[in-house]
Design a protein around this motif. Sequence first.
Motif, short mmCIF file in Angstrom:
data_model
loop_
_atom_site.label_atom_id
_atom_site.label_comp_id
_atom_site.label_asym_id
_atom_site.label_seq_id
_atom_site.Cartn_x
_atom_site.Cartn_y
_atom_site.Cartn_z
N ILE A 123 28.68 38.84 11.00
CA ILE A 123 29.39 39.69 11.90
C ILE A 123 30.69 39.09 12.10
N ALA A 124 31.81 39.65 12.01
CA ALA A 124 33.14 39.35 12.68
C ALA A 124 33.53 40.31 13.83
N LEU A 125 34.19 39.77 14.84
CA LEU A 125 34.99 40.48 15.77
C LEU A 125 36.20 40.24 15.97
N SER A 126 36.95 41.56 15.71
CA SER A 126 38.61 41.05 15.60
C SER A 126 39.22 42.14 16.52
N SER A 127 40.18 41.65 17.08
CA SER A 127 41.29 42.52 17.84
C SER A 127 42.51 42.87 16.88
N PRO A 128 43.28 43.63 17.41
CA PRO A 128 44.36 43.87 16.49
C PRO A 128 45.37 42.54 16.41
N ASP A 129 45.03 41.53 17.30
CA ASP A 129 45.83 40.14 17.21
C ASP A 129 45.29 39.28 16.30
N GLY A 130 43.83 39.57 15.55
CA GLY A 130 43.52 38.43 14.89
C GLY A 130 41.65 38.34 15.17
N ILE A 131 41.22 37.73 14.46
CA ILE A 131 39.54 37.22 14.46
C ILE A 131 39.53 36.67 15.85
N GLN A 132 38.32 37.10 16.50
CA GLN A 132 38.09 36.64 17.79
C GLN A 132 36.72 35.56 17.60
N THR A 133 35.63 36.14 16.86
CA THR A 133 34.53 35.16 16.79
C THR A 133 33.87 35.62 15.40
N GLN A 134 33.25 34.80 14.96
CA GLN A 134 32.16 35.16 13.95
C GLN A 134 30.95 34.53 14.18
N VAL A 135 29.67 35.17 13.74
CA VAL A 135 28.42 34.88 14.01
C VAL A 135 27.66 35.10 12.52
N LYS A 136 26.43 34.61 12.59
CA LYS A 136 25.40 34.65 11.25
C LYS A 136 23.89 34.97 11.67
N GLY A 137 23.29 35.79 11.44
CA GLY A 137 21.67 35.82 11.56
C GLY A 137 21.08 35.88 10.32
N MET A 138 19.93 35.42 10.19
CA MET A 138 19.13 35.30 9.12
C MET A 138 17.66 35.73 9.24
N CYS A 139 16.88 36.21 8.50
CA CYS A 139 15.51 36.67 8.38
C CYS A 139 14.70 36.40 7.22
N GLU A 140 13.60 35.60 7.17
CA GLU A 140 12.98 35.26 5.96
C GLU A 140 11.77 36.09 5.93
N GLY A 141 11.42 36.23 4.49
CA GLY A 141 10.23 36.84 3.94
C GLY A 141 9.92 36.71 2.63
N SER A 142 8.90 37.29 2.31
CA SER A 142 8.78 37.31 0.64
C SER A 142 8.91 38.73 0.29
N LEU A 143 8.86 38.89 -1.11
CA LEU A 143 9.20 40.12 -1.62
C LEU A 143 8.15 40.49 -2.74
#
Length: 200
Positions: A123-143
């Motif tokens: 996920i990226a959060l941006s204002s019209p002035d440019g990027i403010q912050t970026q984060v990442k989440g993960m979730c593991e499992g089997s298929l």
Amino acid sequence: MEIVIASRNLHKIREIRAILKGQYPFDFLSLLDFPDYEPPEETGATFEENAFIKATHAADALKRWVLADDSGLVVPALNDDPGVRSARYAGENATDKENRTKLIKALDGLEESKRIGYYVCAIALSSPDGIQTQVKGMCEGSLILTSRGSQGFGYDPLFLKYDYNKTFAELDEETKNKISHRRKALDKLMPAFEALLQKH
């Protein structure tokens, strides 16, 4: 204050709103509110790059704060496919069912022990002035090789969450929204939201 969710995917918009609902007094719009806006091509090699492209482009064009999510399923034994092309795995305009069918065929040739994967949400959060912050989440499992459940979307009917013995499509919305990759990413975004509240 308005924050635009840079998506026209109803499932994704609903999930993000459900997770953030009641926590922040923001008005969460989506690209459905801006029918004339043309999103950029997702040319990034990673989820993070695509989230950045979508967030900064929309924030600049719409002159609003924008939250952009790029997410998908990664299966290490399949050379990390479907990966950043999760939504287009079976073709540019592929349906969720067509993508799942292609994945089942690919998984069918693997030993059960190698049918593991994880969801990624950048996920990226941006204002019209440019990027403010970026984060990442993960979730593991089997298929699994047979779809189970009617909730969720995308690859959810094939993704068996560790410790739950249920696919994401069998979990109720409230439970999924507590443990999903999207929830984990949004939790990491909380400090940025708090800072935004203090400014406005």
